[in-house]
Motif scaffolding. Structure first.
Motif, PDB file in Angstrom:
ATOM      1  N   ARG A  79       0.825  -1.210   0.000  1.00  0.00           N
ATOM      2  CA  ARG A  79       0.000   0.000   0.000  1.00  0.00           C
ATOM      3  C   ARG A  79       0.861   1.263   0.000  1.00  0.00           C
ATOM      4  O   ARG A  79       0.660   2.168  -0.818  1.00  0.00           O
ATOM      5  N   VAL A  83       1.281   3.345  -3.768  1.00  0.00           N
ATOM      6  CA  VAL A  83       0.696   4.689  -3.800  1.00  0.00           C
ATOM      7  C   VAL A  83       1.798   5.734  -3.981  1.00  0.00           C
ATOM      8  O   VAL A  83       1.656   6.687  -4.762  1.00  0.00           O
ATOM      9  N   VAL A 179      -6.987   2.108  -5.600  1.00  0.00           N
ATOM     10  CA  VAL A 179      -7.678   2.106  -4.302  1.00  0.00           C
ATOM     11  C   VAL A 179      -8.470   0.824  -4.056  1.00  0.00           C
ATOM     12  O   VAL A 179      -8.265   0.147  -3.046  1.00  0.00           O
TER      13      VAL A 179
END
Length: 393
Positions: A79, A83, A179
């Protein structure tokens, strides 16, 4: 530490999308390199130094990527890493000068490396829980994402979009897709696993790293020199000669997408050995080529043979490391593999300068021969059950 509970087959989808997105980031950037160079008025030397710092940032990050995965778990590392990797596209779009670009390139390489190690560690865990190979298909998704994103970026540039709006638009779109994918990865349930008091022996890991270096040397040579080879050796014009790279890249994608099915039938060792042999044949065909179609056929075979080798090596490294140290194991092997990738353009170029491109690609064939004989290392950590892992040696 933690380990994943068994997940249904649908649990592979989020990590597959994650691999695709990671490849797409690299594809977007690769397609925009010429435009960024022009917008910042960079010389060839300036651009080369910036790209070198991207590699340096990635290699430096590998030193702590494994520890990050071990301490916080692969889902968290994925994550944060992915990102951040996407967000660096925004930083590139807003970069005002060469000096700023240098720092951004270090960050780009680092975030890409962290997310790469975490994704592969997570994939090894999923393979273990599903008791079937998925790594090759995931790397196929990466390659497909890279090619598709690069093609779309080129189409946007052809339509008149500059590098900044293209990079911003790509970042927004990729974040929108990331997402829900990351929610799926993080949502996988975790339970405490048994503590590991002793780390696995280092020697087999270094052996896998050496295999990764050979495989990625051959990949780097094919990716960087296939188009030039078709142009210089067979006399085809520079534009059409790019079909050499297209054939190589397409074969890489196709081979990875079917690789898991092959491993399930014949096991990792036989798959790796046959694939390496195919890469040797491909190199030999390219070296012997007297016309462009023959050279392109050689690069197609080379790409098909190399396609499954790095996924198999990473999967073996993760199994060797075990639940606690899979991230560190993959980081070690990845670092050695990237050393081979870095050497490829330089060594092929130097041998071509001293002799010829035909002679240079004999080194690729020799790398394939070494991989044929050392393919047994890809059985590391396998069990007799499922997935055809019990290859006879």
């Amino acid at each position: 530490m933690v380990r994943l509970r068994p997940v249904p087959a649908v649990g592979v989808a989020p990590i597959r999308v994650t691999f695709l997105l990671h490849g797409a980031v690299q594809g977007v950037w690769a397609a925009q390199i010429p435009a960024v160079r022009e917008s910042l008025h960079l010389s060839a030397g300036d651009l080369g130094f910036a790209l070198l710092l991207q590699v340096v940032g990635g290699l430096a990050a590998l030193a702590f990527a494994g520890r990050l995965v071990r301490r916080h778990g692969a889902p968290v590392a994925i994550r944060v890493g992915l990102v951040s990797y996407v967000l660096v596209l925004l930083a590139i779009a807003l970069t005002p000068s060469f000096a700023v670009l240098l720092g951004v390139m270090v960050l780009f390489g680092a975030t890409g490396a962290v997310s790469d190690v975490a994704m592969n560690a997570y994939a090894v865990a999923v393979e273990g829980e599903l008791d079937r190979p998925v790594m090759s298909g995931l790397h196929g998704a990466w390659s497909a994402g890279s090619l598709a994103a690069a093609a779309l970026a080129v189409a946007g540039a052809t339509a008149g979009l500059g590098p900044s709006p293209l990079l911003v638009g790509a970042a927004v779109l990729l974040l929108a897709v990331a997402v829900p994918a990351l929610v799926g990865v993080v949502a996988l349930a975790e339970v405490p696993g048994p503590p590991t008091r002793r780390r696995p022996p280092l020697a087999p890991l270094l052996g896998l790293g050496a295999l990764a270096a050979l495989a990625m040397y051959a990949e780097g040579a094919g990716a960087d020199w296939s188009g030039v080879y078709v142009h210089d050796v067979t006399g085809v014009a520079a534009g059409p000669a790019a079909v050499g790279y297209v054939g190589f890249a397409a074969a890489m994608v196709a081979g990875r997408l079917v690789g898991d099915a092959v491993v399930r039938v014949v096991g990792p060792v036989t798959t790796a050995r046959v694939a390496a042999a195919v890469s040797v044949v491909g190199s030999a065909v390219a070296v012997a080529a007297v016309a462009a179609p023959m050279a392109v056929a050689g690069f197609v075979l080379l790409g098909a043979g190399l396609s499954v080798l790095v996924p198999l090596i990473f999967s073996a490294a993760g199994r060797h490391g075990g639940a606690r140290d899979s991230g560190s194991a993959i980081a070690t092997v990845s670092a050695m593999g990237h050393a081979g990738w870095l050497v490829a353009p330089v060594l092929v170029g130097q041998v071509a300068e001293l002799a010829s491109l035909r002679v240079a690609f004999l080194t690729v064939a020799l790398a394939g021969v070494a991989l044929v004989f050392a393919a047994g290392a890809t059985a590391a950590g396998t069990t007799p059950k499922g997935g055809g892992e019990a290859d006879d040696e």
